[in-house]
Design an enzyme around this catalytic site. Structure first.
Site, short mmCIF file in Angstrom:
data_model
loop_
_atom_site.label_atom_id
_atom_site.label_comp_id
_atom_site.label_asym_id
_atom_site.label_seq_id
_atom_site.Cartn_x
_atom_site.Cartn_y
_atom_site.Cartn_z
CB SER A 203 -1.15 0.19 1.06
OG SER A 203 -0.22 -0.45 2.36
CE LYS B 45 0.39 -8.47 3.59
NZ LYS B 45 -0.66 -8.22 2.25
CD GLU C 173 -7.60 -6.02 1.28
OE1 GLU C 173 -6.62 -6.22 1.32
OE2 GLU C 173 -7.67 -4.93 1.17
O1 KIV Z 1 -0.60 -3.25 1.69
C1 KIV Z 1 -1.01 -3.49 2.80
O2 KIV Z 1 -1.35 -2.21 3.59
C2 KIV Z 1 -1.96 -4.50 2.90
C3 KIV Z 1 -3.13 -4.23 4.35
C4 KIV Z 1 -3.89 -4.07 4.23
C5 KIV Z 1 -3.44 -5.87 4.97
O3 KIV Z 1 -1.67 -5.58 2.45
#
Ligand code: KIV
Length: 273
Positions: free
Chosen positions: A54, A122, A191
């Site tokens: 993000s 992740k 999500e």
């Molecule tokens: O990139 C991000 O901020 C995320 C969250 C919204 C879980 O993957």
């Protein structure tokens, strides 16, 4: 003079998160992309810091998360690692660095771990990224999964609306969640899915689930820091609770500074050498 004793801080680990689930203690997770933010969030006691892709949106101003590169993610992660002494630091593998080629996925994850000093990665997806998940874990790198709305697949969905409302998609999500746990993921982000489904996944799995727009049944919650602090005013989905209005506070402070400079009130003599 005796040496000042540094306060010992115990790092949150993937095992700590698992125990929190067992004890029913909720997990707090927030995004961070730089040293100063990481220090504040870590000082406040957040359990997990996510160097999320993000950053593409809230730091780099892109419309989607797709353009951010591995080098940019490593730069962000490196700064976050320097700022946080307690939180577990998880880094998103950016779009194009793990899909369809598990060897490339492992290379990307190793670069993140080696060059940033973070603790885990992740990645988004279920069955179709399972080979990548397994290969990364086999190298000793902890992996957090991410199901439901997967922003890297925005052009497949066409919208950022709630996922898995239909039975077929919900069933596939349950299959994916089970497979990710079996492959060795230490936690799962859920999500924007119906809260009943998120609760079902949470009860079905032994690993913790971290929800964003997935209701109170998850083992933990994550928000984008810029959203929850009100730095980003335009984004206001139902799931977002704003804990501050930093956009307004910062804008007012900056306007005040400009006024003082223009009025020749800053700096004064006692603010100079
Ligand atoms: O990139 C991000 O901020 C995320 C969250 C919204 C879980 O993957």
């Amino acid at each position: 003079m005796s040496a000042v004793k540094k306060k010992e801080v115990r790092r949150v680990t993937t095992h700590v998160l698992r125990n929190m689930k067992v004890k029913g203690e909720k997990i707090s997770m927030l995004t961070a992309y730089d040293y100063s933010f990481a220090r504040i969030l870590d000082d406040a006691g957040v359990d997990v810091l996510l160097v999320g892709d993000s950053a593409a949106n809230v730091v780099h101003g892109h419309e989607t998360t797709l353009p951010i590169t591995l080098n940019q993610m490593i730069t962000h992660a490196n700064a976050v690692v320097k700022g946080a002494g307690r939180a577990l630091i998880v880094v998103d593998l950016p779009f194009g660095t793990y899909q369809g080629d598990s060897k490339n996925a492992l290379k990307s994850a190793i670069r993140i771990m080696k060059e940033s000093g973070a603790h885990a990665v992740k990645l988004e997806g279920g069955e179709f990224v399972l080979d990548s998940v397994k290969r990364i874990i086999s190298a000793g790198i902890p992996v957090m999964g991410h199901l439901g709305l997967m922003p890297q697949s925005i052009y497949k969905y066409g919208t950022y609306s709630v996922r898995a409302r239909e039975e077929a998609e919900a069933k596939q999500l349950l299959v994916d969640a089970r497979k990710l746990e079996k492959a060795g993921c230490f936690a799962l982000v859920l999500e924007k899915i119906p809260q009943s489904l998120a609760t079902e996944v949470t009860q079905m799995l032994r690993i913790p689930t971290i929800g964003i727009g997935a209701g109170p049944g998850c083992d933990g919650q994550v928000l984008v820091s810029h959203d929850m602090l009100g730095i980003n005013k335009e984004f206001s989905p139902r799931f977002l609770r704003r804990y501050a209005s930093l956009y307004d506070i910062m804008k007012e402070a900056v306007s005040h500074y400009i006024q003082d400079v223009k009025a020749k009130d800053f700096p004064r003599e006692d603010e100079a050498y």
